[in-house]
Design an enzyme around this catalytic site. Structure first.
Site, PDB file in Angstrom:
ATOM      1  CD  GLU A  71      13.464 -16.576 -44.752  1.00 55.27           C
ATOM      2  OE1 GLU A  71      13.551 -17.633 -45.338  1.00 55.27           O
ATOM      3  OE2 GLU A  71      14.322 -16.002 -43.983  1.00 55.27           O
ATOM      4  CE1 TYR A 154      13.588 -21.267 -42.285  1.00 54.05           C
ATOM      5  CE2 TYR A 154      12.694 -20.841 -44.495  1.00 54.05           C
ATOM      6  CZ  TYR A 154      13.562 -20.618 -43.538  1.00 54.05           C
ATOM      7  OH  TYR A 154      14.369 -19.685 -43.893  1.00 54.05           O
ATOM      8  CG  ASP A 172      17.211 -23.925 -42.674  1.00 52.04           C
ATOM      9  OD1 ASP A 172      17.475 -24.260 -41.716  1.00 52.04           O
ATOM     10  OD2 ASP A 172      17.798 -23.358 -43.711  1.00 52.04           O
TER      11      ASP A 172
END
Length: 385
Positions: A71, A154, A172
């Site tokens: 991520e 996020y 996102d």
DNA sequence: TATACGTGGAT
DNA sequence: TATCCAAGTAT
């Protein structure tokens, strides 16, 4: 999917849960998530950091360390660009403890070329925090994850949903695009964040929230694309207001951007006579290319007041201008003069000699690799004469 | 809320 | 060539 019913919601029925923008949100009936997850079960992309929906259903859990690593790397970065870095990082540092034990320069060197170098600094700070303060375990809720360095709105939601099954809204860029199309949200980004979040939270199912988030991102990457979305293939197209109106390519609406300014400066590549080592130094720990290495450069100023030329060199030498390097950053375009000189001894300024064999491991951002290539090309050209 | 912060690929 | 864009965060 069962046939849509035409009822009180209006002539289009609903797969999502849409009212007009700004109206009281209706509760999603769950059919959007159901349809999307059914599509995901068949079409999920296979990615190195991902556990397939089938394996997940069989009880296999993702490794939070790998989810977190992916991520961070994927922030504003394409899957294609991340794959190689993810492989090398997880091979070199298989656990958060291993990464926590790495030296700053090692991690910056391994991150070189991926961009947004604050991510690498925060990656290491986060790993050290998790290893030393949390027994090597990542927090399991979005709220707690949010306090880790480099983990924002996020990323905290994505890790919580994917690794720990928390039914939080994951938003996102893909999901913003999908949401604004589903509901024809006319408000320009980023002002539309609030209604988007409300819509996504409403659509997010209590079960399989991680698969739902990844399914949304796969949908955005492969079907609900920025240009020419493949609506005929969309598993949730019936619930999309923009598609019904044939306006899917008009969303999301974005605020206008300003023009990119131009800046210029000079880079000085000092080569050691004999072995061709180059003199590098470390940039300041924060700011542009913070913590990365470089041949000495001047400040990068706007075009009018640039004090470039050999007189700006960090040490006296027989400097020669060998060319220019242009590089586009997010918020300005840079042109750098490239000067070279030979040196028989240490220049007496901060830095170190980097021999050609060690250059690959140096924390050189792409811009600085271009500078060194320009200097090396000149040397090769001179040698050929 | 607005700005700083990289890079490479697509159009 | 110019512009946009990609799984955003920090300040």
């Amino acid at each position: 999917m069962p046939a849509r019913t035409r009822g009180a919601e209006g002539p289009e029925g609903r797969l999502d849960g849409r009212g007009p923008e700004g109206s009281q949100p209706e509760r999603s009936d769950g059919r959007f998530a159901e349809a999307l997850l059914a599509w995901y079960d068949r079409h999920a992309r296979v990615l190195p950091w991902r556990v397939s929906p089938a394996d997940l259903a069989a009880g296999i859990r993702p490794d939070p360390y790998r989810v977190w690593m992916s991520e961070i790397m994927l922030q504003q970065t394409t899957v294609a660009a991340v794959k190689g870095y993810f492989a090398s990082f997880t091979e070199r540092w298989p656990t958060v403890e291993a990464l926590a034990g790495a030296a700053d320069a090692e991690v910056m060197g391994a991150w070189a070329g991926l961009g947004y170098y604050a991510r690498a600094r925060n990656l290491l700070a986060c790993a050290r925090d998790v290893a030393s303060q949390r027994g090597g375990r990542f927090p399991e809720t979005a709220a707690e994850l949010r306090s880790l360095p480099g983990v924002g709105e996020y990323t905290s939601a994505a890790i919580a949903a994917i690794a720990f099954d928390e039914p939080v809204a994951v938003v996102d860029g893909n999901i913003e695009r999908i949401a604004t199309r589903i509901a024809c949200i006319e408000t320009p980004l980023p002002a539309a964040r609030r209604p988007i979040r409300a819509l996504v939270q409403d659509l997010t199912p209590a079960k399989r929230p991680g698969d739902f988030a990844q399914a949304m991102m796969d949908l955005g990457a492969t079907i609900c694309t920025p240009r020419r979305p493949a609506c005929v293939l969309c598993p949730v197209g019936e619930g999309c207001k923009a598609r019904r109106q044939g306006r899917q390519e008009l969303f999301p609406v974005k605020a206008a951007k300003g023009a990119k300014p131009a800046r210029e400066g000079a880079a000085f590549v000092l080569r050691r006579t004999g072995d061709g080592a180059v003199w590098l130094r470390r940039r300041p720990p924060s700011g542009m290319l913070g913590g990365m290495s470089e041949p000495p450069t001047t400040d990068w100023s706007s075009r009018a007041d640039g004090a470039t030329g050999a007189e700006a060199a960090p040490v006296a030498a027989d400097w020669r201008l060998v060319g220019f390097v242009r590089h586009g950053f997010t918020h300005f375009d840079l042109t750098l003069e490239v000067w070279t000189a030979e040196a028989g001894a240490d220049p007496g300024i901060d830095g170190w000699w980097a021999s050609p064999s060690t250059l690959d491991g140096e924390a050189l951002p792409t811009l600085m690799r271009k500078v060194l290539e320009r200097a090396a090309a000149d040397q090769a050209g001179a040698a050929a004469i």
